[in-house]
Design an enzyme around this catalytic site. Structure first.
Site, PDB file in Angstrom:
ATOM      1  N   GLU A 126       0.800  -1.253  -0.089  1.00 28.54           N
ATOM      2  CA  GLU A 126      -0.025   0.128  -0.044  1.00 28.54           C
ATOM      3  C   GLU A 126       0.795   1.158  -0.162  1.00 28.54           C
ATOM      4  O   GLU A 126       2.237   1.157   0.145  1.00 28.54           O
ATOM      5  CB  GLU A 126      -0.773  -0.002   1.223  1.00 28.54           C
ATOM      6  CG  GLU A 126      -1.712  -1.401   1.361  1.00 28.54           C
ATOM      7  CD  GLU A 126      -2.734  -1.217   2.393  1.00 28.54           C
ATOM      8  OE1 GLU A 126      -2.878  -0.299   3.285  1.00 28.54           O
ATOM      9  OE2 GLU A 126      -3.363  -2.269   2.511  1.00 28.54           O
ATOM     10  N   PRO A 127       0.365   2.450  -0.323  1.00 29.21           N
ATOM     11  CA  PRO A 127       1.214   3.670  -0.327  1.00 29.21           C
ATOM     12  C   PRO A 127       2.049   3.814   1.095  1.00 29.21           C
ATOM     13  O   PRO A 127       3.137   4.166   0.844  1.00 29.21           O
ATOM     14  CB  PRO A 127       0.107   4.791  -0.277  1.00 29.21           C
ATOM     15  CG  PRO A 127      -1.086   4.121  -1.107  1.00 29.21           C
ATOM     16  CD  PRO A 127      -1.024   2.702  -0.563  1.00 29.21           C
ATOM     17  N   TRP A 155       1.566  -0.371  -6.460  1.00 31.51           N
ATOM     18  CA  TRP A 155       2.920  -1.227  -7.041  1.00 31.51           C
ATOM     19  C   TRP A 155       2.466  -2.528  -7.465  1.00 31.51           C
ATOM     20  O   TRP A 155       3.168  -3.587  -7.428  1.00 31.51           O
ATOM     21  CB  TRP A 155       3.998  -1.495  -6.162  1.00 31.51           C
ATOM     22  CG  TRP A 155       4.315  -0.130  -5.338  1.00 31.51           C
ATOM     23  CD1 TRP A 155       4.483   0.070  -4.059  1.00 31.51           C
ATOM     24  CD2 TRP A 155       4.800   1.327  -5.871  1.00 31.51           C
ATOM     25  NE1 TRP A 155       4.741   1.493  -3.584  1.00 31.51           N
ATOM     26  CE2 TRP A 155       4.867   2.357  -4.790  1.00 31.51           C
ATOM     27  CE3 TRP A 155       5.035   1.914  -7.083  1.00 31.51           C
ATOM     28  CZ2 TRP A 155       5.308   3.528  -4.934  1.00 31.51           C
ATOM     29  CZ3 TRP A 155       5.199   3.221  -7.106  1.00 31.51           C
ATOM     30  CH2 TRP A 155       5.598   3.936  -6.394  1.00 31.51           C
ATOM     31  N   GLU A 359       9.873  -8.450  -2.798  1.00 25.66           N
ATOM     32  CA  GLU A 359       9.527  -9.877  -2.329  1.00 25.66           C
ATOM     33  C   GLU A 359      10.873  -9.900  -1.081  1.00 25.66           C
ATOM     34  O   GLU A 359      11.375 -10.978  -0.832  1.00 25.66           O
ATOM     35  CB  GLU A 359      10.058 -10.983  -3.244  1.00 25.66           C
ATOM     36  CG  GLU A 359       9.309 -10.870  -4.364  1.00 25.66           C
ATOM     37  CD  GLU A 359       7.817 -11.101  -4.164  1.00 25.66           C
ATOM     38  OE1 GLU A 359       7.320 -11.300  -2.915  1.00 25.66           O
ATOM     39  OE2 GLU A 359       7.043 -10.855  -5.149  1.00 25.66           O
TER      40      GLU A 359
HETATM   41  C1  LIG Z   1       8.409  -3.051  -9.631  1.00 28.82           C
HETATM   42  C2  LIG Z   1       7.734  -3.283  -8.365  1.00 28.82           C
HETATM   43  C3  LIG Z   1       6.767  -4.139  -8.347  1.00 28.82           C
HETATM   44  C4  LIG Z   1       6.096  -4.329  -7.291  1.00 28.82           C
HETATM   45  N1  LIG Z   1       4.972  -5.469  -7.311  1.00 28.82           N
HETATM   46  C5  LIG Z   1       4.277  -5.856  -6.124  1.00 28.82           C
HETATM   47  C6  LIG Z   1       3.228  -6.585  -6.264  1.00 28.82           C
HETATM   48  O1  LIG Z   1       2.889  -7.300  -7.265  1.00 28.82           O
HETATM   49  N2  LIG Z   1       2.376  -6.850  -5.157  1.00 28.82           N
HETATM   50  C7  LIG Z   1       2.570  -6.035  -4.088  1.00 28.82           C
HETATM   51  O2  LIG Z   1       1.832  -6.212  -3.029  1.00 28.82           O
HETATM   52  N3  LIG Z   1       3.732  -5.128  -3.948  1.00 28.82           N
HETATM   53  C8  LIG Z   1       4.607  -4.962  -5.017  1.00 28.82           C
HETATM   54  N4  LIG Z   1       5.637  -4.015  -4.990  1.00 28.82           N
HETATM   55  C9  LIG Z   1       5.917  -3.408  -3.840  1.00 28.82           C
HETATM   56  C10 LIG Z   1       7.124  -4.101  -2.940  1.00 28.82           C
HETATM   57  O3  LIG Z   1       6.737  -5.290  -2.325  1.00 28.82           O
HETATM   58  C11 LIG Z   1       7.766  -3.216  -1.787  1.00 28.82           C
HETATM   59  O4  LIG Z   1       8.170  -1.971  -2.572  1.00 28.82           O
HETATM   60  C12 LIG Z   1       8.438  -3.798  -0.896  1.00 28.82           C
HETATM   61  O5  LIG Z   1       7.845  -4.777  -0.152  1.00 28.82           O
HETATM   62  C13 LIG Z   1       9.313  -2.821  -0.131  1.00 28.82           C
HETATM   63  O6  LIG Z   1       8.421  -1.752   0.433  1.00 28.82           O
HETATM   64  P1  LIG Z   1       8.271  -0.403   0.262  1.00 28.82           P
HETATM   65  O7  LIG Z   1       8.814   0.117  -1.130  1.00 28.82           O
HETATM   66  O8  LIG Z   1       7.237   0.330   0.724  1.00 28.82           O
HETATM   67  O9  LIG Z   1       9.879   0.241   1.048  1.00 28.82           O
HETATM   68  P2  LIG Z   1       9.717   0.595   2.954  1.00 28.82           P
HETATM   69  O10 LIG Z   1       9.294  -0.694   3.360  1.00 28.82           O
HETATM   70  O11 LIG Z   1       9.282   1.815   2.993  1.00 28.82           O
HETATM   71  O12 LIG Z   1      11.458   0.446   3.101  1.00 28.82           O
HETATM   72  C14 LIG Z   1      11.986   1.611   2.698  1.00 28.82           C
HETATM   73  C15 LIG Z   1      13.638   1.029   2.835  1.00 28.82           C
HETATM   74  O13 LIG Z   1      13.572   1.029   4.155  1.00 28.82           O
HETATM   75  C16 LIG Z   1      14.362  -0.420   4.447  1.00 28.82           C
HETATM   76  N5  LIG Z   1      13.815  -0.964   5.510  1.00 28.82           N
HETATM   77  C17 LIG Z   1      12.458  -1.154   5.687  1.00 28.82           C
HETATM   78  N6  LIG Z   1      12.254  -2.025   7.046  1.00 28.82           N
HETATM   79  C18 LIG Z   1      13.469  -2.099   7.472  1.00 28.82           C
HETATM   80  C19 LIG Z   1      14.108  -2.820   8.497  1.00 28.82           C
HETATM   81  N7  LIG Z   1      13.311  -3.468   9.405  1.00 28.82           N
HETATM   82  N8  LIG Z   1      15.550  -2.927   8.576  1.00 28.82           N
HETATM   83  C20 LIG Z   1      16.042  -2.031   7.808  1.00 28.82           C
HETATM   84  N9  LIG Z   1      15.712  -1.560   6.798  1.00 28.82           N
HETATM   85  C21 LIG Z   1      14.528  -1.484   6.339  1.00 28.82           C
HETATM   86  C22 LIG Z   1      13.792  -1.128   3.092  1.00 28.82           C
HETATM   87  O14 LIG Z   1      14.924  -2.028   2.662  1.00 28.82           O
HETATM   88  C23 LIG Z   1      14.127  -0.001   2.195  1.00 28.82           C
HETATM   89  O15 LIG Z   1      15.240   0.154   1.739  1.00 28.82           O
HETATM   90  C24 LIG Z   1       6.255  -3.784  -6.130  1.00 28.82           C
HETATM   91  C25 LIG Z   1       7.413  -2.901  -6.061  1.00 28.82           C
HETATM   92  C26 LIG Z   1       8.183  -2.548  -7.079  1.00 28.82           C
HETATM   93  C27 LIG Z   1       9.076  -1.722  -7.174  1.00 28.82           C
END
Ligand SMILES: Cc1cc2nc3c(=O)[nH]c(=O)nc-3n(C[C@H](O)[C@H](O)[C@H](O)COP(=O)(O)OP(=O)(O)OC[C@H]3O[C@@H](n4cnc5c(N)ncnc54)[C@H](O)[C@@H]3O)c2cc1C
Length: 378
Positions: A126-127, A155, A359
């Site tokens: 989600e956002p 996403w 993932e």
């Molecule tokens: C091309 C693409 C396709 C996607 N397809 C799907 C899909 O089909 N379905 C779906 O549901 N989602 C999808 N996603 C979303 C994807 O699963 C998320 O982007 C991913 O889980 C990371 O979440 P976030 O982007 O909100 O980053 P955040 O969770 O906000 O993390 C931001 C940064 O902080 C770091 N971070 C977060 N938590 C911690 C921690 N505990 N310790 C240290 N570092 C941390 C992360 O590693 C990252 O570098 C997709 C994303 C992309 C880019």
């Protein structure tokens, strides 16, 4: 050409290699530029039986083993990470229905998911929640015998062409999973253009406004999906991304060997320079090591061994970081050509970065693997 239903792994792999070499690799830059995969290509994936070949024979699948599935996803990832991403999410939905779905859900959805007539997408992020899925705000409230879902998913790979959404929503304190046809009133799908990588995977955001579904849409009982459907599907998705990352390393190697054999500098070929050879050696070693880690995770899945969860984390961590390293070197080796759309290096570079985010990001793998190591040693 045989189909995956022939269940001869080597024959299936040979068909997939031919498909990737003839129908994917030559068009991968175009898919990337146009941010689309043609319907005809998705139909070919269905003809080859690749959408969900791992489902067991008793529920209409081909019973393909996980090691071979991983090698297929490596091959597809070698050609186009956008297409491999589509296989990944569709596989996650199909696996969830096959593993956890009721008899009614299996009857309704498995055949069209296996053929690809129905395209399934995985709606968790989600956002305001990604790595921490427990922060998801999408809510499903009981309404008579069914549910009303409100929320915002972002996403979503393949969202632009989705037929069936696997939606994770809060139902009280727990998380539940719902099978929601994309045509259900209240489902609004908006494409997300201009992503960094996997640009052909037709990503979308999906808003659910007062979406009414019957009780039969829920997989399992209320509040039950987090440790079952979500964990299991994410493990399969992670495995696919790990294998697809091996494909990226291999594609970097193939491109660099070809380019350095042609390109001359200072009256000699690039391939004869030791600093170039070092990068080539690193790619060869990375591809082999990552492939072995994926195979190990696949074997544990085939054996039903829960150790596959840790093995898949390790494989994904190693393979995705190897892919970004190899793709960075591939751009470097190609010089200015590596920065242009005339060669695959730039696309591989952009795609590889996505592998470190989806993932389970690199940081999540790093903390999770260490946590498991302490548990194992204690
Ligand atoms: C091309 C693409 C396709 C996607 N397809 C799907 C899909 O089909 N379905 C779906 O549901 N989602 C999808 N996603 C979303 C994807 O699963 C998320 O982007 C991913 O889980 C990371 O979440 P976030 O982007 O909100 O980053 P955040 O969770 O906000 O993390 C931001 C940064 O902080 C770091 N971070 C977060 N938590 C911690 C921690 N505990 N310790 C240290 N570092 C941390 C992360 O590693 C990252 O570098 C997709 C994303 C992309 C880019």
């Amino acid at each position: 050409m045989s189909t995956a239903m022939s269940l001869d792994p080597e024959a299936v792999l040979a068909d997939v290699r031919t498909f990737v070499d003839d129908e994917v690799v030559p068009h991968a830059e175009e898919f990337d530029r146009t941010e689309r995969l043609p319907r005809s290509l998705l139909d070919r994936v269905g003809q080859l039986g690749l959408w969900a070949p791992f489902l067991s024979v008793d529920i209409g699948g081909a019973g393909l083993d996980m090691v071979t599935l991983g090698r297929i996803h490596e091959e597809v990832g070698r050609g186009c990470s956008g297409l491999r991403s589509m296989l990944t999410v569709h596989g996650m939905v199909s696996w969830s229905v096959g593993r956890w779905g009721s008899a009614e859900q299996r009857d309704r959805w498995l055949a069209p998911l296996i053929s690809g007539d129905t395209f399934g997408v995985f709606c968790l992020s989600e956002p305001d929640s990604g790595s921490d899925a427990t922060a998801a705000g999408t809510l499903a409230e009981a309404d008579g015998s069914g549910w009303v879902i409100n929320g915002h998913k972002k996403w979503i790979t393949g969202g632009q062409v989705a037929d069936l959404l696997l939606v994770f929503a809060r139902t009280g304190p727990g998380m539940s999973a719902f099978l929601v046809p994309s045509q259900t009133p209240g489902v609004e799908i908006t494409p997300i253009p201009n992503m960094l990588g996997t640009r052909s995977s037709m990503i979308a955001e999906i808003v659910l406004r007062d979406v009414r579904v019957g009780a039969e849409a829920m997989i399992g009982p209320p509040g039950w999906a987090a440790g079952t459907v979500m964990t299991g599907a994410l493990d399969l998705g992670r495995y696919s991304v790990a294998c697809g990352s091996v494909g990226i390393v291999q594609a970097c190697l193939d491109a660099c060997v070809a380019y350095t054999s042609r390109r001359t500098v200072h009256d000699g070929r690039l391939r004869d320079l030791q600093l170039i050879r070092r990068k080539i050696s690193d790619m060869v070693t990375s591809a082999r090591a990552a492939r072995l880690l994926c195979e190990h995770a696949g074997r544990l899945k085939d054996a039903g061994d829960p150790a596959t969860i840790m093995a898949t984390w390790v494989a994904k961590y190693h393979a995705s970081t190897a892919a970004t390293a190899a793709a960075s070197d591939a751009v470097q080796i190609h010089g200015a050509n590596g920065c242009s759309p005339d060669y695959p290096a730039a696309r591989l570079y952009r795609d590889s970065k996505i592998m470190e985010i989806i993932e389970g990001s690199t940081e999540i793998q790093q903390t999770t693997i260490a946590e498991e190591a302490y548990r194992e040693v204690a």
